[in-house]
Structure formats: structure tokens, C-alpha cells
Design a protein around this motif. Structure first.
Motif, PDB file in Angstrom:
ATOM      1  N   GLU A 170       0.927  -1.289  -0.075  1.00  0.00           N
ATOM      2  CA  GLU A 170      -0.032   0.117  -0.043  1.00  0.00           C
ATOM      3  C   GLU A 170       1.008   1.207   0.037  1.00  0.00           C
ATOM      4  OE1 GLU A 170      -3.495   0.476   3.039  1.00  0.00           O
ATOM      5  OE2 GLU A 170      -1.680   1.747   3.919  1.00  0.00           O
ATOM      6  N   MET A 171       0.524   2.101  -0.823  1.00  0.00           N
ATOM      7  CA  MET A 171       1.438   3.410  -0.965  1.00  0.00           C
ATOM      8  C   MET A 171       0.759   4.569  -0.510  1.00  0.00           C
ATOM      9  SD  MET A 171       4.360   2.120  -2.319  1.00  0.00           S
ATOM     10  CE  MET A 171       5.018   3.737  -2.234  1.00  0.00           C
ATOM     11  N   ASN A 172       1.319   5.425   0.424  1.00  0.00           N
ATOM     12  CA  ASN A 172       0.570   6.542   1.016  1.00  0.00           C
ATOM     13  C   ASN A 172       1.537   7.874   1.013  1.00  0.00           C
ATOM     14  OD1 ASN A 172      -1.616   5.310   2.877  1.00  0.00           O
ATOM     15  ND2 ASN A 172       0.101   3.753   2.754  1.00  0.00           N
ATOM     16  N   ALA A 173       1.101   8.923   0.730  1.00  0.00           N
ATOM     17  CA  ALA A 173       1.541  10.169   1.209  1.00  0.00           C
ATOM     18  C   ALA A 173       1.355  10.724   2.607  1.00  0.00           C
ATOM     19  CB  ALA A 173       1.175  11.297   0.019  1.00  0.00           C
ATOM     20  N   ILE A 174       2.699  11.055   3.258  1.00  0.00           N
ATOM     21  CA  ILE A 174       2.404  11.455   4.486  1.00  0.00           C
ATOM     22  C   ILE A 174       3.353  12.629   4.817  1.00  0.00           C
ATOM     23  CG2 ILE A 174       4.406   9.996   5.148  1.00  0.00           C
ATOM     24  CD1 ILE A 174       2.679   9.074   7.697  1.00  0.00           C
ATOM     25  N   GLU A 175       2.874  13.673   5.651  1.00  0.00           N
ATOM     26  CA  GLU A 175       3.229  14.882   5.764  1.00  0.00           C
ATOM     27  C   GLU A 175       4.192  14.960   7.017  1.00  0.00           C
ATOM     28  OE1 GLU A 175       0.598  18.085   6.069  1.00  0.00           O
ATOM     29  OE2 GLU A 175      -0.135  17.804   4.028  1.00  0.00           O
ATOM     30  N   LEU A 176       5.386  15.447   7.262  1.00  0.00           N
ATOM     31  CA  LEU A 176       6.242  15.677   8.288  1.00  0.00           C
ATOM     32  C   LEU A 176       5.719  16.785   9.192  1.00  0.00           C
ATOM     33  CD1 LEU A 176       9.433  15.627   6.265  1.00  0.00           C
ATOM     34  CD2 LEU A 176       8.424  13.633   7.522  1.00  0.00           C
ATOM     35  N   PRO A 177       6.015  16.652  10.571  1.00  0.00           N
ATOM     36  CA  PRO A 177       6.621  15.450  11.039  1.00  0.00           C
ATOM     37  C   PRO A 177       5.607  14.240  11.218  1.00  0.00           C
ATOM     38  CG  PRO A 177       5.936  17.180  12.951  1.00  0.00           C
ATOM     39  CD  PRO A 177       5.724  17.812  11.471  1.00  0.00           C
ATOM     40  N   CYS A 178       6.108  13.175  11.242  1.00  0.00           N
ATOM     41  CA  CYS A 178       5.313  11.927  11.306  1.00  0.00           C
ATOM     42  C   CYS A 178       6.295  10.699  12.233  1.00  0.00           C
ATOM     43  CB  CYS A 178       4.942  11.401   9.930  1.00  0.00           C
ATOM     44  SG  CYS A 178       6.384  10.794   8.891  1.00  0.00           S
ATOM     45  N   VAL A 179       5.408   9.783  12.450  1.00  0.00           N
ATOM     46  CA  VAL A 179       6.064   8.617  13.141  1.00  0.00           C
ATOM     47  C   VAL A 179       5.945   7.300  11.920  1.00  0.00           C
ATOM     48  CG1 VAL A 179       6.020   7.020  14.932  1.00  0.00           C
ATOM     49  CG2 VAL A 179       5.631   9.504  15.472  1.00  0.00           C
TER      50      VAL A 179
END
Length: 262
Positions: free
Chosen positions: A166-175
Motif C-alpha cells: 500500500e502506498m501513502n503520502a504522509i506529511e512531516l513531522p510523522c512517526v
């Protein structure tokens, strides 16, 4: 990019004969050989690769006693820039939430764009990364096996059921909790270990972090181990002999006899 990687010192199952203690409350820990948690090692390697591509620094942090410093030095010899030991008698016996509480305080004392953990550690609960993200109110992805940095955001791949991704775009900051196989952790040589042997590693206790001792460790644990045991051996497998047709016929008979087929 400033990256914090949470690591843990765990018994090395390849080097130890693991036995449960007489009380059934834990494993026998005397004379065990310890090493860095396998999943964490992949997380550190991934952090180093990201730093080498985009710049910044990698800090490795662990919750433990003075002996846990050895895994920090090992990961610094691998290429991490800094180490941080969270050490206090009040931290002993912490459950997943307690560990996440301690790590949250460490994150808030620094300024990190990305926090990485291993997908799971020796207890196998796979919960600290998710709890830490929830406490920080950061975006979170688990079982990550691919990371691409794209203009201040990350594109991450997650291992899901059926061998799919599964591909996701995720914003920073993140864990992110890192899965094994995302990379090939580099070899750590004697020269690298000697290089960091005398580097000072800061230690922070409950007072330094602003953590209430009653909220962590044994005092704050909401989950307590009641029993610890090795399952009894079953009767073992029944091997079917004969030709393919004979084996199929025997298997069908067994399934019918045991209620698997009607």
C-alpha cells in the motif's frame, strides 16, 4: 532532516538458550547475550540513508539502564550522529504506554522532522510506535518497507496482507514503524566501534524530561504480565505415505473423520 530513531536492547535469540524463570514471570536473564532489536537496526539504516540523501542528522534514543548505552554506541558506529539514553529507576517495568510516554517527552525536548521505530520489539506487541504517534498527534504508518522523500513530504510503502503493498503520502513531522527487509543494514566494524567508544552520550531521567514517575514504569503500567510459559509439545505431525492419489485419498478420509469435510 532531523531524524530520531527509537531502539531497544534485547536478548539475542541466536546467541542464547531462552528459558522461562521458575516464577513464570519472565525469561532467565542472567548471562544472556544482548544486541540491538532487529527491526530497529533496519530503522537506523533507513534513517542514515535518508540523511545521506537530504542532509540533517540522525539521533538514536533508547529507554533502559546504563548497559543499554552499548546499543546506542553500536548504532552510532553504524552511522548515527548522536545518542540519547533515557535512564531512570522510575522507568523500570514500563508497559507500551509508559515507554511511549517517556519517548514523547524526549521528542518534545528536541526538534525532529521524522521519528522511526522498529515494527516491533522483543515482546512482539508492535504498539509503541502507534502510541507515540497518537500522543504526539503526528501522522503514522506501520510496517513501512519503502520511503521516498518528496519536497517536504514522504511517500511510504506499507506491507499488507497477501504480499501486497500500500502506498501513502504522509506529511512531516510523522512517526513510521519500519519493517525488516526495507534495506540491508550495513556492517559495523571494529574501527567504527572504537571511533565512538569515548563519545559522551547524554542521559535524561524523569526530572529532566518532565515525566511524572507515577505515570510510567511499574507504578503506571496498565498492562502487567500474569504468566509466562512455554507451550506443551503436541503429538506432532502425521506423515502420509504412498502415491499422490493414495495420499489424497488418505487426507480426505482424515478430514472427514475430524469434521473438516462432510
Amino acid at each position: 532532516m532531523e531524524i530520531l530513531v527509537c531502539v531497544k536492547r534485547v536478548p539475542d535469540t541466536a546467541e542464547n538458550e531462552i528459558e522461562v524463570n521458575r516464577q513464570g514471570s519472565d525469561i532467565e536473564r542472567d548471562d544472556l547475550v544482548y544486541s540491538v532489536n532487529e527491526w530497529d537496526n533496519y530503522a537506523v539504516e533507513e534513517a542514515i540513508q535518508i540523511r545521506d540523501k537530504v542532509g540533517g542528522s540522525v539521533t538514536v534514543v533508547t529507554v533502559g539502564d546504563d548497559e543499554s548505552e552499548e546499543v546506542l554506541r553500536r548504532e552510532m558506529a553504524m552511522g548515527a550522529d548522536n545518542g540519547l539514553l533515557l535512564c531512570d529507576a522510575a522507568f523500570e517495568g514500563a508497559d507500551g504506554k509508559g515507554l511511549a510516554t517517556i519517548l514523547k517527552a524526549a521528542v518534545e525536548k528536541g526538534k525532529y522532522d521524522l521519528i522511526l521505530t522498529g515494527a516491533q520489539a522483543d515482546d512482539g506487541a508492535a504498539q509503541v510506535g502507534g502510541m507515540l504517534a497518537a500522543m504526539l498527534d503526528y501522522p503514522y504508518a506501520s510496517l513501512v518497507n519503502k520511503i521516498d522523500v518528496q519536497d517536504g513530504k514522504l511517500k511510504v510503502g506499507r506491507e499488507i496482507e497477501g504480499g501486497n503493498q500500500e502506498m501513502n503520502a504522509i506529511e512531516l513531522p510523522c512517526v513510521l514503524s519500519i519493517q525488516t527487509g526495507i534495506n540491508e543494514p550495513r556492517y559495523v566494524g571494529i574501527r567504527g566501534i572504537r571511533k565512538v567508544a569515548s563519545v559522551e552520550i547524554p542521559q535524561h531521567g524523569a526530572a529532566d524530561l518532565g515525566v511524572d514517575p507515577a505515570a510510567v514504569g511499574t507504578a503506571g503500567a496498565k498492562v502487567k504480565r500474569v504468566d509466562y510459559f512455554v507451550p506443551e509439545m503436541g503429538e506432532g505431525a502425521e506423515m502420509l505415505a504412498g502415491s499422490t492419489e493414495e495420499i489424497i485419498a488418505k487426507l480426505i478420509e482424515l478430514l472427514k473423520a475430524k469434521g473438516g469435510l462432510k
